[in-house]
Structures are given as structure tokens and as C-alpha cells.
Design a protein around this motif. Structure first.
Motif, PDB file in Angstrom:
ATOM      1  N   HIS A 378     -23.278  -9.001 -85.175  1.00  0.00           N
ATOM      2  CA  HIS A 378     -22.769  -7.676 -84.825  1.00  0.00           C
ATOM      3  C   HIS A 378     -23.581  -6.605 -85.539  1.00  0.00           C
ATOM      4  N   GLY A 379     -23.511  -5.400 -85.014  1.00  0.00           N
ATOM      5  CA  GLY A 379     -24.054  -4.224 -85.696  1.00  0.00           C
ATOM      6  C   GLY A 379     -25.411  -4.457 -86.317  1.00  0.00           C
ATOM      7  N   SER A 380     -25.502  -4.146 -87.617  1.00  0.00           N
ATOM      8  CA  SER A 380     -26.815  -4.233 -88.249  1.00  0.00           C
ATOM      9  C   SER A 380     -27.055  -5.577 -88.927  1.00  0.00           C
ATOM     10  N   GLU A 381     -26.148  -6.551 -88.694  1.00  0.00           N
ATOM     11  CA  GLU A 381     -26.400  -7.888 -89.243  1.00  0.00           C
ATOM     12  C   GLU A 381     -27.712  -8.430 -88.681  1.00  0.00           C
ATOM     13  N   PRO A 382     -28.349  -9.304 -89.427  1.00  0.00           N
ATOM     14  CA  PRO A 382     -29.518  -9.975 -88.846  1.00  0.00           C
ATOM     15  C   PRO A 382     -29.057 -10.727 -87.598  1.00  0.00           C
ATOM     16  N   TYR A 383     -29.958 -10.894 -86.635  1.00  0.00           N
ATOM     17  CA  TYR A 383     -29.578 -11.649 -85.439  1.00  0.00           C
ATOM     18  C   TYR A 383     -29.145 -13.040 -85.863  1.00  0.00           C
ATOM     19  N   ARG A 384     -27.992 -13.468 -85.321  1.00  0.00           N
ATOM     20  CA  ARG A 384     -27.558 -14.831 -85.600  1.00  0.00           C
ATOM     21  C   ARG A 384     -27.398 -15.553 -84.262  1.00  0.00           C
ATOM     22  N   LEU A 385     -28.228 -16.551 -84.071  1.00  0.00           N
ATOM     23  CA  LEU A 385     -28.231 -17.272 -82.798  1.00  0.00           C
ATOM     24  C   LEU A 385     -27.517 -18.599 -82.966  1.00  0.00           C
ATOM     25  N   ALA A 386     -26.516 -18.830 -82.125  1.00  0.00           N
ATOM     26  CA  ALA A 386     -25.824 -20.116 -82.163  1.00  0.00           C
ATOM     27  C   ALA A 386     -26.313 -20.954 -80.976  1.00  0.00           C
ATOM     28  N   THR A 387     -26.924 -22.089 -81.279  1.00  0.00           N
ATOM     29  CA  THR A 387     -27.374 -22.980 -80.206  1.00  0.00           C
ATOM     30  C   THR A 387     -26.151 -23.647 -79.601  1.00  0.00           C
ATOM     31  N   VAL A 388     -26.003 -23.559 -78.289  1.00  0.00           N
ATOM     32  CA  VAL A 388     -24.887 -24.288 -77.674  1.00  0.00           C
ATOM     33  C   VAL A 388     -25.388 -25.443 -76.815  1.00  0.00           C
ATOM     34  N   ALA A 389     -26.647 -25.370 -76.392  1.00  0.00           N
ATOM     35  CA  ALA A 389     -27.240 -26.519 -75.704  1.00  0.00           C
ATOM     36  C   ALA A 389     -28.714 -26.553 -76.041  1.00  0.00           C
ATOM     37  N   ARG A 390     -29.262 -27.773 -76.044  1.00  0.00           N
ATOM     38  CA  ARG A 390     -30.671 -27.894 -76.446  1.00  0.00           C
ATOM     39  C   ARG A 390     -31.247 -29.137 -75.795  1.00  0.00           C
ATOM     40  N   PHE A 391     -32.522 -29.089 -75.437  1.00  0.00           N
ATOM     41  CA  PHE A 391     -33.200 -30.279 -74.934  1.00  0.00           C
ATOM     42  C   PHE A 391     -34.025 -30.858 -76.079  1.00  0.00           C
ATOM     43  N   VAL A 432     -14.951 -25.770 -78.916  1.00  0.00           N
ATOM     44  CA  VAL A 432     -14.968 -24.504 -79.640  1.00  0.00           C
ATOM     45  C   VAL A 432     -15.076 -24.782 -81.130  1.00  0.00           C
ATOM     46  N   ALA A 433     -15.914 -24.036 -81.809  1.00  0.00           N
ATOM     47  CA  ALA A 433     -16.045 -24.218 -83.260  1.00  0.00           C
ATOM     48  C   ALA A 433     -14.815 -23.642 -83.944  1.00  0.00           C
ATOM     49  N   GLN A 434     -14.150 -24.424 -84.766  1.00  0.00           N
ATOM     50  CA  GLN A 434     -12.984 -23.928 -85.489  1.00  0.00           C
ATOM     51  C   GLN A 434     -13.411 -23.227 -86.777  1.00  0.00           C
ATOM     52  N   HIS A 435     -14.515 -23.669 -87.343  1.00  0.00           N
ATOM     53  CA  HIS A 435     -15.040 -23.055 -88.561  1.00  0.00           C
ATOM     54  C   HIS A 435     -16.486 -22.656 -88.325  1.00  0.00           C
ATOM     55  N   LEU A 436     -16.887 -21.618 -89.057  1.00  0.00           N
ATOM     56  CA  LEU A 436     -18.276 -21.164 -88.904  1.00  0.00           C
ATOM     57  C   LEU A 436     -19.267 -22.286 -89.152  1.00  0.00           C
ATOM     58  N   ASP A 437     -18.921 -23.191 -90.097  1.00  0.00           N
ATOM     59  CA  ASP A 437     -19.912 -24.210 -90.438  1.00  0.00           C
ATOM     60  C   ASP A 437     -20.042 -25.308 -89.371  1.00  0.00           C
ATOM     61  N   GLN A 438     -19.211 -25.200 -88.312  1.00  0.00           N
ATOM     62  CA  GLN A 438     -19.409 -26.144 -87.197  1.00  0.00           C
ATOM     63  C   GLN A 438     -20.449 -25.623 -86.199  1.00  0.00           C
ATOM     64  N   LEU A 439     -20.838 -24.379 -86.393  1.00  0.00           N
ATOM     65  CA  LEU A 439     -21.821 -23.805 -85.473  1.00  0.00           C
ATOM     66  C   LEU A 439     -23.227 -24.222 -85.879  1.00  0.00           C
ATOM     67  N   THR A 440     -24.088 -24.347 -84.874  1.00  0.00           N
ATOM     68  CA  THR A 440     -25.495 -24.631 -85.145  1.00  0.00           C
ATOM     69  C   THR A 440     -26.238 -23.306 -85.056  1.00  0.00           C
ATOM     70  N   THR A 441     -26.225 -22.563 -86.147  1.00  0.00           N
ATOM     71  CA  THR A 441     -26.786 -21.211 -86.058  1.00  0.00           C
ATOM     72  C   THR A 441     -28.078 -21.081 -86.854  1.00  0.00           C
ATOM     73  N   ARG A 442     -28.812 -20.055 -86.521  1.00  0.00           N
ATOM     74  CA  ARG A 442     -29.966 -19.671 -87.319  1.00  0.00           C
ATOM     75  C   ARG A 442     -30.063 -18.158 -87.283  1.00  0.00           C
ATOM     76  N   GLU A 443     -30.694 -17.601 -88.306  1.00  0.00           N
ATOM     77  CA  GLU A 443     -30.827 -16.148 -88.353  1.00  0.00           C
ATOM     78  C   GLU A 443     -32.229 -15.736 -87.970  1.00  0.00           C
ATOM     79  N   ALA A 444     -32.341 -14.566 -87.411  1.00  0.00           N
ATOM     80  CA  ALA A 444     -33.655 -14.027 -87.075  1.00  0.00           C
ATOM     81  C   ALA A 444     -33.616 -12.538 -87.348  1.00  0.00           C
ATOM     82  N   ARG A 445     -34.747 -11.988 -87.652  1.00  0.00           N
ATOM     83  CA  ARG A 445     -34.808 -10.551 -87.933  1.00  0.00           C
ATOM     84  C   ARG A 445     -35.252  -9.812 -86.703  1.00  0.00           C
TER      85      ARG A 445
END
Ligand SMILES: Nc1ncnc2c1ncn2[C@@H]1O[C@H](COP(=O)(O)OP(=O)(O)OP(=O)(O)O)[C@@H](O)[C@H]1O
Ligand SMILES: [Mg+2]
Length: 445
Positions: A378-391, A432-445
Motif C-alpha cells: 500500500h501507499g509508499s511501502e516498497p512493492y510487495r509481490l505475492a506469488t500465487v502461481a508459478r511455473f 487463503v493465507a491466514q498469516h502473513l508468513d504463509q505468503l510467498t512474497t518478495r519486495e521490490a523497489r
């Protein structure tokens, strides 16, 4: 060597070859006997039939001894040349060819089924190639010469043409023809292994729940094809405005307004950009805006539209990964004439872009979705991308194939809530992820 062998033989297929003379002399005789003006009124197929008939008479009259096969091959080559595009004609007719690349008179390549091959064909000379190019671009009222050495055009039949000539090209005139892409349904794309049922299920929910979706990929990875298939999921009652540089999308819904940008004319006037069209479209009461490819300042207008109520917009961008796509949109938006601080653009992207679908073309020619990522910042946070599908690709096999499998990951809570509120089911494969740590996320600027 028989005439047939000579007609087909690459070594002889030049001005030096006897058959080259044969073809050009019959071409000249043919052109003497027909009325070109009258011909131009005929449909392409009739024109060809008429030329073939007249040439058949000429050959019978002159009486060279030819087998049936030699005769029909000679007729074909002469008529191809007379009709304008010469040796390119049969290539353009061949539906299995998706791209024709002419690298100067001696090197003709085509792409078939994702693989590029060189054909044993060549133009008689650089001049003949140049004449063919001139004929192509003049059909769409464009000109190519030393002061205008790069031309982009679209043929009436939909093919996209690019020409670049010396001195910019160091190997003679270069012609690239991209066939008007066939549209594929999501079902067909599943058949190609480009994505699977679970991903289609998810994407259908995202489109119907009006998520803003960016399709990202390098050149020729299938962005337009996927955009077209995804647009097919938009409910029929919505008013869709499509904006493209060269109209390729083929939406089946009844309420579609199609806009196409226009390059400037020979005097350098009359240009209408994608950006002009995006701005105009906002005044046309769109339910959805579909932008064929974002490649300039329109990025800013599109992001503003996406974050101010024009939900459910779809667009493609040229980038090699989901984070690249974000950076690219940001850079393009900063290129617009309106000065927007980089930080503000970052916020804008965080509130506008919701889903990125990344496409990749593999070494074996296969095009696949390699990632579906949700932008969960959100807002000025660094981009946070959550992978939901991947090959996940495996190393290439000995016969040059790339195999692998699709993996699925839980959806961020916010995404799941949006789907729920729009009465779209959460596909089971994802959950659905119940906790943030179940997400497969990465940050990007
Ligand atoms: N999933 C797919 N499987 C097989 N072939 C595909 C797939 N998607 C697209 N193609 C084919 O690949 C070619 C390029 O597709 P498309 O025009 O959609 O790519 P693009 O990324 O939009 O290209 P560009 O960057 O030039 O705009 C077309 O011939 C198309 O039919
Ligand atoms: Mg495209």
C-alpha cells in the motif's frame, strides 16, 4: 537439371539462374497482355486465377516442353512475382508461419510453431527486395526512403510490417512481417500447456471481480494473445474500450469500442497517440479499458484511471519479470509531460496495479505463464509481490524440450476478500493465507 529442380534450387534461384530469366521474361509477357487497372478491381483470389489463366495461354502458345509439375511451378512463380510480393506470397499464404523475417535479399527466415528456420529462398537482388518492400508500404500510403528509413505499418489483412533499410541496416533492406495473430481461447492455451485449469479458474475470478491486471512479457511471448483471451472473460453487459497501436484484439462481446492510434503522416502531422486515446476513453463512460501495450506516457493516465474507479482494466507491458513490470510502468509514467515525483508514482502504482501475469517464451518455443503475482503493498511501502502461481521449469531435455510444473500458493487475505465480495469462489488449489508468513512474497523497489 530439370526445370523443376532449378525452380526450387536455392543456388539457381538468383539472377544468374536460367530460370530467373525464364521467370522474368514470362512475367514481362504476362504484364504485356493484361490490363493492370482492370485487375486491381478484382478480389485477390480472382486476380490470381485470372493471371494464371492468361499465363497458361502464353506458355502453351510459346510451347516450351514442360511437365505438368514444372508448368504449374513456373506459373506459380511468375504469378507470385507479378502479384507483387514475389517469393513472399506463398509464405504469407502458409497459415503455419507466424513471422517472416527477410534479412537482406539472401536470407529469409520464418517462424513456425515457435521455432525459427531459414528457407532455401532468396530475392534476385537487393533491388528486387526493395521493390517488394515499396509495394508493401505503398499499399498503406507510407513511404520508405533514405530520409524515412524505418517504417512500421499494418497491411489491410492485418499483418504487421516493419521495414528498415540502409544505411541504418548494414545488410541490405530488412523486412519483418508478423502475421495477424490467431486468437486462442483459454481452453486452447491450456492445451498448449501455457497455463492450467486452476490458473484459468483464478484468472476468471480476478477479471470478473474487476482486478486491474497487467500482462507482462518480452517481445512475442504471447501478451496480446493472453490479453485477448482474458478479455473474453469480461461479462457481456460491460462497455469495453480497447486501445491499441495496431488493432489485434478480437473481442467477442457486443459492447466493444475499438480505438487505434495513428502515426503521423508523410508531412509529420496528424499523430494520435495511445495516450491521447486513453485520455479520450475516460470521457466515453467505459466499464473497462483494455490497453494493448503500454509503452509511453500513457502509463500515467492509465494508472490514474485504474486507481480512480476504472477498475478491471487490463493492459500489457514489455518486461521480463513482475517486478520489472512495476519499474517499467513507473519509468514510463515518469516520461509523460506532467511532472510527477517518483515517490508519488510509486504510491500510484501501489494503488492501481493489483495483479501481474508474467509470460515467458522458452527455448523450445513454448509460451507459458511463469508467474501470477498479486501486488500486496500500500501507499509508499516498497512493492510487495505475492506469488500465487508459478511455473517451475526443469533443465532442457536432450531433444530441446522444456518440461516443468505449475505450483500454487495461498492468496493474500485482501485478494480473497475482494473475490468473496464479488461472489467469486476462491479456487481450492490456492486457498487463503491466514498469516502473513504463509505468503510467498518478495519486495521490490
Ligand atoms: N500460449 C501460446 N502458445 C503458443 N503460441 C502462442 C501463445 N501465445 C501466443 N502465441 C503465438 O505467438 C506469437 C506472438 O504472440 P503475441 O502477438 O500474442 O505476442 P506479444 O507478446 O503480444 O508480442 P509483441 O511483443 O510483439 O506485442 C503469435 O503468433 C501467437 O499466435
Ligand atoms: Mg503484442
Amino acid at each position: 537439371m530439370s526445370l523443376r529442380a532449378r525452380i526450387n534450387s536455392p543456388e539457381e534461384h538468383g539472377s544468374r539462374g536460367e530460370d530467373g530469366h525464364l521467370v522474368s521474361s514470362y512475367r514481362a509477357k504476362l504484364l504485356e497482355e493484361i490490363d493492370l487497372a482492370e485487375m486491381s478491381a478484382l478480389a485477390a483470389a480472382e486476380r490470381r486465377a485470372r493471371l494464371e489463366r492468361v499465363l497458361g495461354h502464353i506458355i502453351s502458345r510459346e510451347g516450351p516442353v514442360l511437365s505438368t509439375v514444372e508448368r504449374s511451378q513456373l506459373i506459380r512463380r511468375v504469378v507470385d512475382e507479378a502479384l507483387g510480393l514475389g517469393i513472399l506470397e506463398p509464405l504469407l499464404e502458409d497459415a503455419s508461419i507466424t513471422e517472416i523475417m527477410v534479412n537482406g535479399p539472401d536470407a529469409i527466415f520464418v517462424e513456425r510453431g515457435g521455432r525459427v528456420e531459414q528457407l532455401p529462398l532468396r530475392f534476385v537482388s537487393a533491388d528486387q527486395l526493395m521493390q517488394t518492400i515499396e509495394r508493401i508500404v505503398s499499399t498503406v500510403n507510407r513511404r520508405v526512403d533514405e530520409s524515412n528509413p524505418m517504417v512500421d505499418a499494418r497491411l489491410p489483412s492485418g499483418e504487421r510490417v516493419n521495414v528498415i533499410i540502409p544505411p541504418l541496416s548494414l545488410t541490405g533492406p530488412i523486412l519483418t512481417i508478423r502475421r495477424f495473430p490467431r486468437s486462442f481461447t483459454l481452453q486452447e492455451l491450456i492445451g498448449f500447456g501455457s497455463l492450467d485449469e486452476h490458473m484459468v479458474f483464478l484468472l476468471a475470478g480476478l477479471v470478473q471481480a474487476k482486478f486491474n491486471i497487467i500482462v507482462s512479457g518480452a517481445t512475442g511471448t504471447g501478451k496480446t494473445t493472453l490479453l485477448n483471451a482474458l478479455s473474453g472473460l469480461i461479462p457481456a453487459h460491460e462497455r469495453i474500450i480497447t486501445i491499441e497501436d495496431s488493432a489485434e484484439l478480437q473481442l467477442q462481446q457486443s459492447h466493444v469500442v475499438r480505438l487505434e492510434s495513428r502515426p503521423s503522416n508523410v508531412e509529420g502531422k496528424g499523430q494520435v497517440t495511445i495516450r491521447d486515446l486513453v485520455r479520450n476513453s475516460l470521457r466515453m463512460r467505459p466499464d473497462r479499458i483494455v490497453v494493448g501495450e503500454v509503452r509511453g506516457g500513457e502509463s500515467l493516465d492509465m494508472l490514474q484511471a485504474m486507481s480512480t474507479g476504472h477498475d478491471g482494466s487490463l493492459a500489457t507491458v514489455h518486461a521480463n519479470s513482475a517486478e520489472d513490470a512495476l519499474t517499467r510502468l513507473q519509468t514510463l509514467a515518469s516520461m509523460s509531460d506532467v511532472e510527477v515525483p517518483f515517490v508519488a508514482l510509486h504510491d500510484q502504482i501501489n494503488s492501481a496495479v493489483e495483479v501481474i501475469v508474467q509470460l515467458t517464451r522458452f527455448a523450445d518455443g513454448a509460451r507459458r505463464i511463469t508467474e501470477i503475482a498479486v501486488l500486496d503493498s500500500h501507499g509508499s511501502e516498497p512493492y510487495r509481490l505475492a506469488t500465487v502461481a508459478r511455473f517451475d521449469a526443469q533443465p532442457m531435455t536432450h531433444d530441446g524440450r522444456v518440461y516443468g510444473s505449475f505450483q500454487y500458493f495461498p492468496l493474500p487475505r485482501r485478494t480473497a476478500d475482494r473475490l468473496y465480495m464479488a461472489s467469486q469462489p476462491i479456487p481450492q488449489a490456492f486457498g487463503v493465507a491466514q498469516h502473513l508468513d504463509q505468503l510467498t512474497t518478495r519486495e521490490a523497489r
